[in-house]
Design a protein around this motif. Structure first.
Motif, short mmCIF file in Angstrom:
data_model
loop_
_atom_site.label_atom_id
_atom_site.label_comp_id
_atom_site.label_asym_id
_atom_site.label_seq_id
_atom_site.Cartn_x
_atom_site.Cartn_y
_atom_site.Cartn_z
N ASP A 4 17.18 13.96 -7.54
CA ASP A 4 15.89 13.71 -6.61
C ASP A 4 14.96 14.28 -6.02
O ASP A 4 15.44 16.22 -6.04
CB ASP A 4 17.03 14.11 -5.48
N PHE A 5 13.72 14.51 -6.84
CA PHE A 5 12.90 15.61 -6.66
C PHE A 5 11.15 15.17 -6.43
O PHE A 5 11.06 13.79 -5.72
CB PHE A 5 12.29 15.98 -7.89
N THR A 6 10.57 15.96 -6.06
CA THR A 6 9.27 15.64 -5.19
C THR A 6 7.99 16.36 -5.65
O THR A 6 7.76 17.63 -6.66
CB THR A 6 8.87 15.94 -3.61
N ILE A 82 2.90 2.96 -12.88
CA ILE A 82 3.77 2.73 -11.18
C ILE A 82 2.78 4.60 -11.34
O ILE A 82 1.63 4.48 -10.19
CB ILE A 82 5.13 2.84 -11.40
N LEU A 83 3.16 5.57 -11.82
CA LEU A 83 2.18 6.23 -11.77
C LEU A 83 1.37 6.85 -11.93
O LEU A 83 0.34 7.28 -10.67
CB LEU A 83 3.07 7.75 -12.38
N ARG A 84 0.38 6.03 -12.74
CA ARG A 84 -1.36 5.81 -12.98
C ARG A 84 -2.09 5.46 -11.53
O ARG A 84 -2.54 5.74 -11.81
CB ARG A 84 -1.09 5.08 -13.91
N LYS A 88 -3.73 11.22 -7.12
CA LYS A 88 -2.55 12.15 -6.75
C LYS A 88 -1.59 12.32 -5.20
O LYS A 88 -1.36 13.93 -5.18
CB LYS A 88 -3.62 13.23 -6.84
N ASN A 89 -1.33 11.69 -5.27
CA ASN A 89 0.01 12.00 -4.04
C ASN A 89 1.10 12.48 -4.56
O ASN A 89 1.05 12.29 -5.62
CB ASN A 89 -0.16 10.21 -3.59
N GLN A 90 1.00 12.75 -3.78
CA GLN A 90 2.38 13.37 -3.64
C GLN A 90 3.95 12.72 -3.81
O GLN A 90 3.83 11.39 -3.54
CB GLN A 90 3.60 14.57 -2.57
N VAL A 91 4.20 12.85 -4.76
CA VAL A 91 6.04 10.92 -5.42
C VAL A 91 6.79 11.91 -5.47
O VAL A 91 7.30 13.09 -5.42
CB VAL A 91 5.43 10.26 -6.34
N ARG A 92 7.37 10.84 -4.84
CA ARG A 92 9.70 11.35 -4.53
C ARG A 92 10.03 9.83 -5.76
O ARG A 92 9.53 9.22 -5.43
CB ARG A 92 9.44 11.20 -3.46
N PHE A 93 10.85 10.73 -6.44
CA PHE A 93 12.06 9.92 -7.50
C PHE A 93 12.79 10.38 -7.27
O PHE A 93 13.42 11.77 -7.01
CB PHE A 93 11.45 10.79 -8.89
N VAL A 102 10.83 5.10 -7.09
CA VAL A 102 9.53 5.64 -6.42
C VAL A 102 8.67 5.59 -5.60
O VAL A 102 7.99 4.90 -5.21
CB VAL A 102 9.47 5.75 -7.74
N SER A 103 8.43 6.67 -4.51
CA SER A 103 7.44 6.74 -3.62
C SER A 103 6.56 7.63 -3.38
O SER A 103 6.46 8.67 -3.47
CB SER A 103 8.64 6.24 -2.59
N ALA A 104 5.53 6.74 -2.51
CA ALA A 104 4.75 7.48 -2.71
C ALA A 104 3.87 6.69 -1.40
O ALA A 104 2.97 5.80 -1.21
CB ALA A 104 3.19 7.90 -3.99
N GLY A 105 3.51 7.67 0.34
CA GLY A 105 3.22 7.07 1.28
C GLY A 105 3.67 5.72 1.69
O GLY A 105 5.01 5.65 1.80
N ARG A 106 3.68 4.16 2.29
CA ARG A 106 4.02 3.58 2.10
C ARG A 106 4.14 2.43 0.55
O ARG A 106 4.61 1.21 0.96
CB ARG A 106 2.63 2.37 2.82
#
Length: 375
Positions: A4-6, A82-84, A88-93, A102-106
């Motif tokens: 689990d990381f961001t 997905i990442l592309r 540049k949002n922070q993403v949590r994996f 894999v989540s970022a914002g909504r």
């Protein structure tokens, strides 16, 4: 294993994208389509991909915010896409034994995982037998640019499916040939390579030389370690390990002519244009272009039984007057000329059935040999 990381999506995306040309899309072993994602307690993020012959490791100096250190594997192409798109949002994996989120914002995506313990690993270069040296970025890229075009794709002669690296008088020599053309390049290496074994680096690894030089920071050299079975390239942010081709490269020196007496200087761009124009009359791959040389003029001719005849002329500078008529594969001529970005190149020619040697007159450490064709 759970992890689990961001981290910023674009940083994560850059690491995963570097694995793209190593991971195979279609294979019979599902986990080889996956990328290995590992986060350390100190924030280090390590990405790995392999096809069992190549293994790429990537990392970044930008630390991740790690909640749970660990590792997992997820589909490489899907994760990269997905990442592309997350910018540049922070993403949590976050991953467990069966899924990764894999989540970022909504935005949120759930991916299937495979156990990181099952991810294959190639044994590295043997420390005891390793020869270590380095190359500036430009010199590594020259091996691809100056020799890569001559690599064979013929599977029956697998030992030609790469670039032969070996040491001669303390210099690094790179050679590639497909039996119809040969390219040779000598360069200085940083460090001693006197004990380096002759090795054949496979095409897939050679094709990554451009990417590796793009990734390497300015002013940094690329470190190389090699033994008799593997070769490793590394710089800040990446490490590429490749198996070597297990075969014997032919004695290439025997096919390099040393006594071709007929020498001329040619404008490579003018000759490329002429070859391309006359080859228009033929749709057949490997059509020979006939070169007729006399009185400081090269007449180029391509004849097709279905379409007709194309001819063109360019001026050449002959060291001494000679008359000669010979033929070469039109594509091979232009491939070779395209690697000489200079105002003039030298052709050394012998009898009509003899190979031609092409050089930059100001660089004695590089040459191309073209085998003739019957015309």
């Amino acid at each position: 294993m759970a992890v689990d990381f961001t981290i910023a999506a674009d940083v994560f995306a850059g690491l995963v994208a570097k694995i793209d040309k190593v991971v195979e899309r279609r294979n019979t072993i599902p986990i080889l389509s996956n990328v290995h994602v590992q986060a350390e307690v100190d924030g280090t993020l390590l990405i790995k991909g392999t096809d069992l012959d190549l293994e790429m490791h990537t990392t970044t100096e930008i630390a991740a915010e790690v909640q749970t250190a660990g590792a997992t594997t997820v589909p490489q192409k899907l994760l990269a896409d997905i990442l592309r798109k997350l910018g540049k949002n922070q993403v949590r994996f976050k991953a467990d034994e069966t899924n990764a989120t894999v989540s970022a914002g909504r935005s949120s995506f759930k991916l299937l995982t495979l156990p990181d313990a099952d991810y294959p690993e190639i044994k590295g270069v043997h420390d005891k037998d390793a020869v270590e040296f380095a190359l500036p970025k430009a010199r590594l890229r020259r091996i691809l640019n100056d020799c890569g075009f001559a690599i064979s794709s013929e599977e029956t002669r697998y030992y030609l499916n790469g670039v032969f690296l070996h040491a001669v008088d303390g210099r690094l020599v790179s050679v590639a040939t497909d039996g119809h053309r040969l390219a040779k390049l000598e360069q200085e290496a940083i460090g001693s390579i006197g004990e380096m074994p002759g090795v054949i680096v496979p095409t897939k690894a050679v094709r990554l030389f451009k990417e590796m030089t793009d990734w390497t920071p300015e002013g940094e050299d690329i470190a190389i370690r090699v033994d008799t079975s593997k070769i490793e390239f590394s710089a800040t942010g990446f490490r590429l390990l490749s198996k070597l081709i297990d075969g014997t490269f032919p004695d290439y020196q025997r096919v390099i002519p040393t006594g071709n007496p007929n020498r001329m200087m040619v404008d490579p761009e003018a000759m490329q244009g002429a070859v391309d124009r006359v080859a228009t009359v033929s749709s057949e791959r490997g059509r020979a272009v006939k070169l007729t040389l006399a009185d400081g003029t090269m007449t180029l001719t391509v004849q097709s039984p279905d379409a007709g005849i194309g001819t063109d002329e360019i001026a050449v500078e002959m060291a001494q007057p000679f008359d000669l008529e010979l033929g070469f594969n039109a594509k091979y001529v232009n491939d070779a000329l395209g690697t000489f970005p200079f105002a003039r190149v030298e052709f050394a020619l012998g009898e009509p059935g003899s190979p031609a040697v092409i050089r930059n007159p100001n660089d004695e450490h590089r040459l191309v040999v073209l085998m003739p064709m019957r015309v």
